[in-house]
Design a protein around this motif. Structure first.
Motif, PDB file in Angstrom:
ATOM      1  N   ALA A 286      -6.826   2.870   7.660  1.00 59.91           N
ATOM      2  CA  ALA A 286      -7.291   2.575   6.109  1.00 59.91           C
ATOM      3  C   ALA A 286      -6.125   1.781   5.838  1.00 59.91           C
ATOM      4  CB  ALA A 286      -7.476   3.768   5.397  1.00 59.91           C
ATOM      5  N   ILE A 287      -5.009   1.946   5.983  1.00 58.05           N
ATOM      6  CA  ILE A 287      -3.857   1.045   5.588  1.00 58.05           C
ATOM      7  C   ILE A 287      -4.040  -0.075   6.300  1.00 58.05           C
ATOM      8  CG2 ILE A 287      -1.350   0.892   5.531  1.00 58.05           C
ATOM      9  CD1 ILE A 287      -1.141   4.197   5.324  1.00 58.05           C
TER      10      ILE A 287
ATOM     11  N   VAL B  91      -2.220  -0.628  -4.261  1.00 56.56           N
ATOM     12  CA  VAL B  91      -3.228   0.454  -4.156  1.00 56.56           C
ATOM     13  C   VAL B  91      -2.407   1.720  -3.504  1.00 56.56           C
ATOM     14  CG1 VAL B  91      -3.578  -0.637  -1.693  1.00 56.56           C
ATOM     15  CG2 VAL B  91      -5.339   0.757  -2.925  1.00 56.56           C
TER      16      VAL B  91
ATOM     17  N   VAL C 248       0.698  -1.143  -0.055  1.00 51.63           N
ATOM     18  CA  VAL C 248      -0.067   0.087  -0.036  1.00 51.63           C
ATOM     19  C   VAL C 248       0.962   1.323  -0.087  1.00 51.63           C
ATOM     20  CG1 VAL C 248      -1.550   1.372   1.285  1.00 51.63           C
ATOM     21  CG2 VAL C 248      -1.829  -1.336   1.204  1.00 51.63           C
TER      22      VAL C 248
ATOM     23  N   ARG D  61     -13.973   0.670   0.829  1.00 53.63           N
ATOM     24  CA  ARG D  61     -13.126   0.325   2.229  1.00 53.63           C
ATOM     25  C   ARG D  61     -12.759   1.372   3.200  1.00 53.63           C
ATOM     26  NH1 ARG D  61      -9.724  -5.083   1.225  1.00 53.63           N
ATOM     27  NH2 ARG D  61      -9.410  -5.043   3.713  1.00 53.63           N
TER      28      ARG D  61
ATOM     29  N   CYS E 101      -7.376   5.766  -3.398  1.00 53.11           N
ATOM     30  CA  CYS E 101      -8.513   6.445  -2.914  1.00 53.11           C
ATOM     31  C   CYS E 101      -7.655   7.820  -2.562  1.00 53.11           C
ATOM     32  CB  CYS E 101      -9.272   6.044  -1.676  1.00 53.11           C
ATOM     33  SG  CYS E 101     -10.326   6.754  -1.020  1.00 53.11           S
TER      34      CYS E 101
ATOM     35  N   LYS F 238     -13.794   0.291  -5.165  1.00 57.11           N
ATOM     36  CA  LYS F 238     -13.685  -0.832  -4.101  1.00 57.11           C
ATOM     37  C   LYS F 238     -12.831  -0.301  -3.053  1.00 57.11           C
ATOM     38  CE  LYS F 238     -12.424  -5.075  -5.129  1.00 57.11           C
ATOM     39  NZ  LYS F 238     -12.050  -6.351  -6.106  1.00 57.11           N
ATOM     40  N   THR F 239     -11.828   0.357  -3.447  1.00 59.07           N
ATOM     41  CA  THR F 239     -10.747   0.922  -2.488  1.00 59.07           C
ATOM     42  C   THR F 239     -11.496   2.258  -1.601  1.00 59.07           C
ATOM     43  OG1 THR F 239      -9.114   0.581  -4.035  1.00 59.07           O
ATOM     44  CG2 THR F 239      -8.371   1.736  -1.940  1.00 59.07           C
TER      45      THR F 239
ATOM     46  N   ASP G 231      -6.383  -1.836   7.482  1.00 58.55           N
ATOM     47  CA  ASP G 231      -7.627  -2.556   6.797  1.00 58.55           C
ATOM     48  C   ASP G 231      -6.915  -3.066   5.597  1.00 58.55           C
ATOM     49  OD1 ASP G 231     -10.528  -3.311   6.874  1.00 58.55           O
ATOM     50  OD2 ASP G 231     -10.372  -2.326   5.073  1.00 58.55           O
ATOM     51  N   LEU G 232      -6.413  -2.487   4.764  1.00 53.38           N
ATOM     52  CA  LEU G 232      -6.082  -3.110   3.381  1.00 53.38           C
ATOM     53  C   LEU G 232      -4.947  -4.168   3.522  1.00 53.38           C
ATOM     54  CD1 LEU G 232      -5.924   0.353   1.554  1.00 53.38           C
ATOM     55  CD2 LEU G 232      -7.591  -1.461   0.937  1.00 53.38           C
TER      56      LEU G 232
END
Ligand code: NI
Length: 392
Positions: A385-386, A159, A72, A309, A346, A305-306, A388-389
């Motif tokens: 967010a990171i 991403v 990421v 999330r 995103c 999608k991103t 989560d990814l």
């Protein structure tokens, strides 16, 4: 589950001290030497693999999670603007004529805080975080230069994420557009050449001022008459120069301005109409025109999608926040688009204005300042967010 908001709140003084230090010592694009040194110092203190001098003054660091997984990329911009600060804040710019008037001082401090937050939880992360501190976002092409310098390789991100503190909205507001977030921008320069002469003998001239005036008017029909009413675009003529004296019709008039669009087909249509109108009207008045169109940035289009999330993470983190998932946050542009054009991602916005505290001046204004309570909120959202990814 890790409470990134609580952890970011504990680091508030760290984030604020960095932000204020960057604010007091702003540096213009590609001159972020002091800023980059501090960034590298903080990342090295965490024991990360740090690369400096990327695209001039850029800094890139890799934070490895405890398990293998995707990469990421998270990016912050570091540059200030050529503006003399008028906030009167105790941490106001000490460099005359240069000011952090867009919040990039905050972005840099936020991403350093994100590095600290994620470093503390690296064992739980499955994958790699690529922390990118970019020079020269303000129209000088820093992101494109970083892409050229290979920031999207070794390792290639899966991403991309970036954020902007947003003074158009109050603290508590979060914007995560599901599609188009910021417009693509072109710069245009037009030279209208005629035949000058005496102001009292217009019949002996081909008046470029008259031709340029008609062009300025007619360009305004592009958005109103050629673009579907439900689509968004801007054509703004922002400079017009011609003539030296009240009794001389000049040889030449120069115009410049900007075009903003989201959809490629809208962009194509505008560029086509722009040339037809400019060349056609110049000819109508016996003049010639030269048109120079330069693409400043593509549009920032969030990957659906991103974005979904990130939005879900934001709703979990800030149940009280007003979360805006509509499209087209601003007709402003962002060169993060160059990275997001190649790797889906995103770009989200964190409301930072506080009217009661007089912290609501617009971006790029000499009185621009934001509520620093936005800093831990932004850092927590980016870190969460990171994480989560990179969930195993
Ligand atoms: Ni900015």
């Amino acid at each position: 589950m890790t409470d990134y908001l609580a952890e970011a709140a504990v680091l508030f003084e760290y984030t604020q001290a960095l932000r204020r230090d960057f604010h007091m010592h702003p540096e213009l694009g590609f001159q972020e030497i002091r800023t980059a040194e501090i960034v590298a110092r903080e990342l090295n203190a965490l024991g990360l693999n740090v690369q400096t001098g990327v695209a001039g003054t850029g800094v890139v660091a890799l934070l490895e999670g405890g398990k293998p997984g995707p990469v990421v990329l998270a990016r912050a911009d570091m540059d200030a603007l050529p503006i003399t600060e008028e906030t009167g804040a105790p941490y106001a710019s000490q460099t005359p004529g240069v000011m952090h008037a867009c919040g990039h001082d905050g972005h840099t401090a936020i991403l350093l805080t994100v590095a600290k937050l994620l470093h503390a939880h690296r064992a739980e992360l499955a994958g790699t975080v690529k922390l990118v501190f970019q020079p020269a976002e303000e129209g000088l092409g820093g992101a494109a230069r970083m892409v050229e310098a290979g920031v999207l390789e070794n390792p290639r991100p899966d991403v991309t994420l970036a954020l902007h503190l947003w003074n158009d909205q109050p603290l508590g507001w979060i914007g995560v557009a599901r599609g188009a977030a910021m417009a693509g921008a072109e710069i245009f320069k037009v030279k209208v050449r005629g035949k000058g002469g005496h102001g009292a003998a217009p019949h002996q001239t081909h008046d470029p001022i008259l031709a340029a005036s008609q062009i300025v008017n007619a360009l305004q029909t592009i958005v109103s008459r050629n673009i579907a009413p439900l689509q968004s675009a801007v054509v703004s003529v922002c400079t017009i120069h011609g003539g030296e004296a009240f009794n001389i019709i000049p040889q030449q008039v120069e115009l410049s301005g900007t075009i903003r669009t989201f959809e490629p087909e809208v962009r194509e249509k505008i560029l086509e109409r722009f040339e037809i109108i400019t060349y056609g009207l110049a000819e109508t008045f016996g003049c010639t025109a030269e048109v120079e169109l330069t693409r400043l940035t593509p549009a920032v289009i969030n990957d659906a999608k991103t974005a979904a999330r990130v939005e879900a993470v934001a709703r979990r983190l800030f149940p009280e926040a007003s979360i805006d998932a509509s499209h087209n946050v601003t007709m402003g542009s962002e060169d993060m688009a160059f990275m997001m054009e190649q790797v889906p991602g995103c770009f989200f916005f964190v409301g930072s204005a506080n009217k009661e505290k007089n912290l609501d001046a617009a971006h790029h204004h000499p009185c621009f300042d934001f509520d620093e309570q936005a800093l831990p909120r932004a850092a927590a959202l980016m870190a969460a967010a990171i994480a989560d990814l990179l969930k195993a």
